[in-house]
Design a protein around this motif. Structure first.
Motif, short mmCIF file in Angstrom:
data_model
loop_
_atom_site.label_atom_id
_atom_site.label_comp_id
_atom_site.label_asym_id
_atom_site.label_seq_id
_atom_site.Cartn_x
_atom_site.Cartn_y
_atom_site.Cartn_z
N TYR A 109 0.99 -0.87 -0.04
CA TYR A 109 -0.34 -0.55 -0.30
C TYR A 109 1.18 1.41 -0.08
CZ TYR A 109 -3.64 -2.92 0.93
OH TYR A 109 -4.39 -4.36 0.83
N SER A 110 0.77 1.66 -0.74
CA SER A 110 0.97 4.13 -0.51
C SER A 110 1.37 4.55 0.66
CB SER A 110 0.59 4.72 -1.68
OG SER A 110 -0.45 4.89 -0.73
N THR A 111 0.68 3.96 2.28
CA THR A 111 1.25 4.52 3.59
C THR A 111 0.55 3.67 4.67
OG1 THR A 111 -1.40 5.29 3.26
CG2 THR A 111 -0.48 6.59 2.57
N PHE A 142 7.27 1.86 0.31
CA PHE A 142 6.04 2.14 0.07
C PHE A 142 5.59 1.69 -0.94
CE2 PHE A 142 5.80 4.18 4.23
CZ PHE A 142 5.07 3.76 4.99
N SER A 143 4.41 1.20 -1.38
CA SER A 143 3.93 1.03 -2.53
C SER A 143 4.96 -0.12 -3.22
CB SER A 143 3.71 2.04 -3.81
OG SER A 143 2.49 3.30 -2.92
N THR A 144 5.39 -1.04 -2.76
CA THR A 144 6.17 -1.91 -3.34
C THR A 144 5.91 -3.86 -2.97
OG1 THR A 144 7.65 0.05 -2.99
CG2 THR A 144 8.78 -2.35 -3.26
N ASN A 163 7.97 -0.82 -7.53
CA ASN A 163 7.26 0.23 -6.81
C ASN A 163 5.69 0.33 -8.06
OD1 ASN A 163 6.21 3.04 -6.96
ND2 ASN A 163 7.82 3.16 -5.58
N SER A 164 4.82 0.03 -7.55
CA SER A 164 3.22 0.03 -8.21
C SER A 164 3.17 1.82 -8.65
CB SER A 164 2.60 -0.39 -7.30
OG SER A 164 2.43 0.21 -6.43
N ALA A 165 3.67 2.27 -7.94
CA ALA A 165 3.27 4.30 -8.20
C ALA A 165 4.69 4.74 -9.15
CB ALA A 165 3.89 4.55 -7.03
#
Length: 390
Positions: free
Chosen positions: A40-42, A125-127, A145-147
């Motif tokens: 998740y991003s956070t 994050f986002s990983t 990294n999905s972002a």
């Protein structure tokens, strides 16, 4: 303590939950360089009711986070059972003791652990780990990294899958879920009340146990109580993904005349935050394979019926760090010692989850009647105590 002149070994920890952060803190103290990846991003702290006992508190103390964990145990507690007519029958009352399991939110423990991790351990994050190759050249992990879409292949000395009951690491390294997930043929829905229920003491624990279905209300000292609905079903796959209120109104149709049940269902319908999931344990002959290990729910998942999930995750992280310190020159010996010490503790709590499940959600009318009779005895004893308040 590790030799400060030797290079730190790198450990990749998949999952920023209690198991992941506990492991990171303990291994960092043992001289390792942890990297935590979170998909998740956070951070997503879970505001759900849980408890941790002396084992968990001792582990939290060793990790240096015990004082930072906000505890919400009511000082005075009473216990009520909901009878077949919907009446609240008092069965016990007590004053909280220091030895009692502490009532907390999962987020209370996660926030305390994060205070020790943030700024000390690298967190991405986002990983997520796209591939894991444990070969003769070492443990190579492809991270994405999905972002940003950026990918990087990195080498680690150890990988810890701390990514929950439906662990991606477990599937990739150890095999499919069906090999390890043991169903309890049970569903659970948990949420917090938005306001007190009429006629219910906000400091009271309230339990209703009927054949194949149950409800519990669990108090906090400084916020509205939590509600837990649970029921047995042979087809959990058909339940997951459905709106829980629709299913629960059908499951508890026989109990809708009970005011406490009707009010709790109405509160769930108003709530946007809830947990609704199937109940499983994870059974594995070993939690390690080469340079990859599993820890927490991904390895054993004691279920909420054991009330030991958070304590076990904290304890397992501490034992892992201690094993690495005792065997600094052999990771194989350290991991073997870790698993050897932890297995009796996990096995004992795993076995207890079955009877506790039966107590909370009885599977047969005979068991339901026996539980009701037990509550009746408790009520009678309570009424006979000197100084009972009318």
């Amino acid at each position: 303590m590790p030799n400060s002149s030797s290079p730190r070994k790198r450990v990749l920890i998949v999952g920023l939950g209690i198991a992941g952060m506990s492991s990171a803190i303990a291994l960092h103290r043992a001289g390792w360089q942890p990297v935590i990846v979170e998909r998740y991003s956070t951070r997503r702290p879970a505001d759900f009711h849980t408890s941790f006992d002396r084992t968990g508190r001792k582990a939290a103390e060793k990790l240096g986070v015990l004082d930072a964990i906000h505890r919400r145990t009511p000082e005075q507690r009473s216990f009520f059972q909901v009878d077949h007519e919907g009446q609240l029958v008092p069965v016990s009352r007590s004053t909280t003791k220091a030895s009692d399991p502490a009532i907390v939110l999962r987020s209370d423990i996660e926030n305390a652990l994060w205070g020790a991790v943030d700024g000390t351990v690298e967190v991405r994050f986002s990983t997520r780990a796209i591939s894991i190759e444990d070969g003769s050249q070492g443990l190579m992990v492809l991270l994405e990294n999905s972002a940003t879409g950026e990918r990087s292949e990195e080498q680690f000395d150890l990988l810890i899958g701390a990514d929950g009951m439906r662990s991606t690491v477990r599937r990739r390294v150890f095999g499919p879920d069906e090999r390890y997930l043991v169903p309890f043929d049970s569903m659970v829905c948990q949420f917090d009340l938005d306001e007190p229920l009429e006629g219910v003491d906000p400091n009271a624990t309230v339990v209703m146990s009927e054949t194949d279905r149950a409800m519990g209300i669990f108090p906090f000292s400084d916020r509205q109580p939590a509600v837990r609905f649970a029921y047995r079903t042979k087809n959990v796959n058909a339940q997951v993904g459905q709106p829980p209120i629709q299913i629960l109104r059908e499951v508890f149709a026989k109990d809708i005349h009970k005011p406490v049940v009707a009010q709790a269902l109405d509160a769930l319908e108003r709530s946007n935050i809830y947990l609704f999931d199937s109940v499983h344990q994870v059974h594995m002959d070993s939690w390690r394979k080469g340079r990859v290990i599993l820890l927490g729910d991904s390895a054993w998942c004691l279920t909420l019926y054991s009330s030991m999930g958070t304590s076990a995750a904290l304890h397992a992280g501490v034992v892992l760090g201690e094993s690495m310190e005792r065997h600094p020159d052999s990771m194989e010996d350290a991991l073997a010692a870790w698993e050897r010490k932890l297995r009796p503790f996990i096995w004992g709590n795993r076995v207890l989850a079955g009877p506790l499940h039966e107590w909370f959600v009885p599977s047969r009318p005979l068991v339901t009647s026996a539980i009701a009779a037990g509550w009746k005895v408790s009520e009678t004893v309570l009424r006979m105590r000197p100084g009972r308040k009318e």
